[in-house]
Design a protein around this motif. Structure first.
Motif, short mmCIF file in Angstrom:
data_model
loop_
_atom_site.label_atom_id
_atom_site.label_comp_id
_atom_site.label_asym_id
_atom_site.label_seq_id
_atom_site.Cartn_x
_atom_site.Cartn_y
_atom_site.Cartn_z
N ASP A 112 0.85 -1.18 0.00
CA ASP A 112 0.00 0.00 0.00
C ASP A 112 0.89 1.24 0.00
O ASP A 112 1.62 1.48 0.96
CB ASP A 112 -0.89 -0.02 1.24
N GLU A 113 0.84 2.03 -1.08
CA GLU A 113 1.73 3.18 -1.19
C GLU A 113 1.55 4.15 -0.03
O GLU A 113 2.53 4.65 0.53
CB GLU A 113 1.48 3.93 -2.50
N SER A 114 0.33 4.43 0.36
CA SER A 114 0.10 5.42 1.42
C SER A 114 0.71 4.98 2.74
O SER A 114 1.26 5.79 3.49
CB SER A 114 -1.40 5.66 1.60
N ARG A 115 0.65 3.69 3.05
CA ARG A 115 1.22 3.19 4.31
C ARG A 115 2.74 3.12 4.23
O ARG A 115 3.44 3.54 5.15
CB ARG A 115 0.65 1.81 4.65
N LEU A 116 3.25 2.58 3.11
CA LEU A 116 4.69 2.41 2.99
C LEU A 116 5.40 3.76 2.90
O LEU A 116 6.51 3.94 3.44
CB LEU A 116 5.01 1.57 1.76
N SER A 117 4.77 4.74 2.27
CA SER A 117 5.40 6.05 2.11
C SER A 117 5.46 6.84 3.41
O SER A 117 6.12 7.87 3.47
CB SER A 117 4.67 6.87 1.04
N THR A 118 4.79 6.36 4.47
CA THR A 118 4.90 7.04 5.77
C THR A 118 6.26 6.78 6.41
O THR A 118 6.69 7.55 7.28
CB THR A 118 3.79 6.58 6.74
N VAL A 119 6.94 5.70 6.00
CA VAL A 119 8.22 5.37 6.61
C VAL A 119 9.37 5.36 5.61
O VAL A 119 10.54 5.29 6.01
CB VAL A 119 8.17 3.98 7.32
#
Length: 275
Positions: A112-119
């Motif tokens: 999930d881009e939105s979740r992975l891009s948080t870290v």
């Protein structure tokens, strides 16, 4: 066709003879992908080289000039970053000598881009010039700092990223946009100089564990490595033996740091719950 949240771009030299094998592998797994023609360093004219490359800056950073293959590699990946920005979707970039683990299809392509891009901005999915049989030693010798789990992926910051390579990585749309900004103009850094990406553009570069991508470097020699070997001096076996005690001390120190970070994180969670 397999449902995939993440597009795949495979960078391949038309003359390499490798693209059919990886295309067949991806097709057999029923995933959509795009073959991207790599820039051929051998075909660059002197005027094109002069316009595309900053030799003085490269020499200041590395103490040597970049090879044509290294320059072409950077230019090839940069052209794919543009396509990622245009598409508005995070993507996985593979080189055509990649070997893919089942986890690549089961977890990476469902990220999930939105979740992975948080870290992370960039997730290195594997490491170049590493045999699968040596993976256990690498995981032990190169533990991850600030490790976290996003979906089915465990990612973190390794203590060393210089030799990570670029055989396979996930990159967010925002990271691709930022990379195009700080990498604009003549190339003056290696594509897999991940500390440069961190220092120049603030990119958060992490690694996946266990690796989902390997480089088939023994069966498919790299044109970049062929050029890098020219004039390079290999380490003697005696020197390698002499370095072992120092490496063991370094490994112990790294695990000490990881343990301290784990304790600090656990104490923070307990404190939060108490409050």
């Amino acid at each position: 066709m397999m449902e995939s949240l993440v597009p795949i771009h495979v960078i391949s030299l038309s003359r390499s003879g490798r693209r059919d094998a990886i295309a067949r592998l991806l097709a057999d797994h029923g995933v959509a992908f795009h073959i991207e023609d790599a820039v051929d360093g051998r075909l660059l004219t002197q005027s094109e080289l002069h316009a595309a490359y900053d030799d003085a800056a490269a020499r200041r950073r590395y103490g040597r000039s970049m090879t044509r293959a290294e320059l072409a590699c950077f230019m090839s990946h940069r052209s794919v970053w543009r396509k990622i920005v245009e598409s508005g979707r995070a993507a996985v970039i593979l080189e055509d000598d990649a070997i893919l683990e089942p986890a690549f299809f089961e977890s990476v392509l469902c990220a999930d881009e939105s979740r992975l891009s948080t870290v992370a901005d960039v997730v290195l999915l594997g490491r170049s010039k590493l045999r699968r049989s040596a993976s256990s030693w690498i995981y032990f010798n190169e533990p991850l700092r600030r490790s976290t789990k996003i979906g089915g992926l465990r990612v973190g910051v390794p203590f060393k990223q210089w030799t990570s390579g670029s055989v396979g990585y996930w990159i967010s749309t925002q990271a691709a946009r930022q990379a195009l900004a700080y990498a604009e103009g003549p190339v003056d850094a290696l594509l897999d100089d991940w500390p440069w990406h961190r220092d120049e553009g603030g990119a958060r570069v992490v690694e996946l564990r266990p690796y989902a991508v390997w480089e088939d470097f023994e069966r498919l020699p790299s044109s970049i490595e062929e050029e890098r070997r020219t004039g390079a001096r290999s380490r003697t076996s005696l020197r390698e033996v002499a370095l072992w005690p120092l490496r063991l001390v370094r490994t112990a120190a790294r695990w000490g740091v990881v343990a301290m970070q784990g304790l600090s994180s656990a104490n923070h969670v307990l404190s939060t719950r108490h409050d």
